[in-house]
Enzyme design. Structure first.
Site, short mmCIF file in Angstrom:
data_model
loop_
_atom_site.label_atom_id
_atom_site.label_comp_id
_atom_site.label_asym_id
_atom_site.label_seq_id
_atom_site.Cartn_x
_atom_site.Cartn_y
_atom_site.Cartn_z
N THR A 175 0.85 -1.20 0.00
CA THR A 175 0.00 0.00 0.00
C THR A 175 0.88 1.25 0.00
O THR A 175 1.97 1.23 0.58
CB THR A 175 -0.87 -0.03 1.27
OG1 THR A 175 -1.84 -1.06 1.10
CG2 THR A 175 -1.58 1.28 1.53
N GLY A 229 -4.75 -4.94 7.33
CA GLY A 229 -5.78 -3.92 7.51
C GLY A 229 -6.78 -4.17 8.61
O GLY A 229 -7.25 -3.22 9.25
N1 ASP Z 1 -3.69 -2.12 4.67
C1 ASP Z 1 -3.98 -2.72 3.40
C2 ASP Z 1 -5.23 -3.52 3.49
O1 ASP Z 1 -5.38 -4.27 4.43
C3 ASP Z 1 -2.88 -3.57 2.88
C4 ASP Z 1 -1.54 -2.92 2.84
O2 ASP Z 1 -1.23 -2.03 3.63
O3 ASP Z 1 -0.77 -3.26 1.95
O4 ASP Z 1 -6.03 -3.44 2.59
#
Ligand code: ASP
Length: 308
Positions: A175, A229
């Site tokens: 992300t 997440g």
């Molecule tokens: N936080 C993101 C999610 O759970 C994933 C990530 O940070 O890469 O969608």
């Protein structure tokens, strides 16, 4: 009195393998350069975080925009949020499948809608009506991710479906996010993601939820998080961190505390970038690596690991 601008970006917290570190360094560096151009020209923090995030959405290295993880049906489904610390206006999109730069759609919502959040087809319709081109979902899918999903789904059910494996810090969390302070003294934050590998269709992560994956308030701080997440959203982690900065703690310390809290309370893992209106920033992660880059008028730095 004019404020000295500051920009901090991240490109995800996980065990970035050695053969991918250069691409991550370059990716966050390019994003930093794009956002900084805005800030040094006197532009707003909001424009700076948008431009920085667009660069990383366009970079297939990251789990955002084209090149994102695929959901279990082989589709890209994207989430993004952008927030203005001066007004608390925010725009978010969730589960969009036909927008290459979801942060652009989120910005349109912030600027041109009385609402804060649009999801799925409604978000795509809003985007198209506001001049954002729609693409085909296939245009966002790259062979690397088709292969990754295939390998993941070929694992025996007990190995592939264990939460601990799926969300282990070694699994990619790419992300992207940015926080900025502009010369007017305003903060902004943006976060964009393709979410987690093989997620169920319609699963929304923390990244686009206000206060979870992203938050900005001139009265506290700007924050962007990355990582597994579900724990992050249960703890409303970005707001948790911003509130502590508002109570007088320094971002460097609070970023580390936020990640300790994530680990201690829910055995979560991930990373955070945090910035206050004094230009003080903090970076922390409990994954082996996290791509980050930061720039002030005095100094520019970047890396794939942060140590205090
Ligand atoms: N936080 C993101 C999610 O759970 C994933 C990530 O940070 O890469 O969608």
């Amino acid at each position: 009195m004019a404020t000295d601008p500051v920009l901090v970006v991240h490109g995800g917290a996980w065990a970035i393998p050695d053969n991918m570190t250069e691409a991550h360094r370059q990716g966050v560096g390019n994003a930093l350069a794009a956002g900084w151009r805005v800030l040094e020209g006197g532009g707003s923090a909001l424009d700076a975080v948008e431009e920085a995030v667009v660069i990383m959405e366009d970079d297939e290295t990251f789990d955002a925009g084209r090149g994102s993880f695929l959901n279990r049906e082989g589709k890209v489904q994207l989430d993004a949020l952008i927030m203005d610390g001066a007004t608390l206006r925010a725009g978010g999109v969730g589960c969009v499948e036909r927008i290459a730069n979801p942060v652009r759609a989120a910005r349109k919502i912030l600027s041109e809608s009385p609402h804060v959040y649009f999801v799925a087809e409604g978000a795509e319709r809003f985007a198209a009506e506001h001049g954002i081109p729609l693409c085909r979902n296939e245009d966002l899918v790259i062979p690397r991710e088709v292969q990754r999903l295939r390998e993941y789904q070929a694992q025996p059910a007990d190995a592939a479906k264990s939460d601990n494996d799926l969300f282990a810090p070694t699994i990619s969390h790419d992300t992207v996010g940015a926080v900025a302070l502009d010369c007017e003294g305003n903060l902004a934050a943006a976060t964009s993601t393709g979410g987690t590998l093989a997620k169920a269709p319609g699963r929304l992560g923390d990244s686009s939820l206000i206060g979870c994956g992203c938050y900005a308030d001139n009265a506290s701080a700007a924050a962007s998080t990355t990582g597994w997440g579900e724990p992050i959203m249960k703890l409303v982690l970005a707001k948790w961190a911003a509130d502590r900065v508002a109570s007088g703690s320094i971002p460097d310390w609070i970023a580390a505390e936020a990640i300790n809290y994530l680990k201690d309370r829910l055995n979560g893992h991930g990373g955070i970038i945090l910035l206050d209106t004094n230009g003080r920033f903090g970076i922390a992660h409990n994954t082996p690596r996290m791509a980050w880059a930061a720039k002030t008028v005095k100094q520019e730095s970047a890396g794939i690991e942060w140590s205090r």
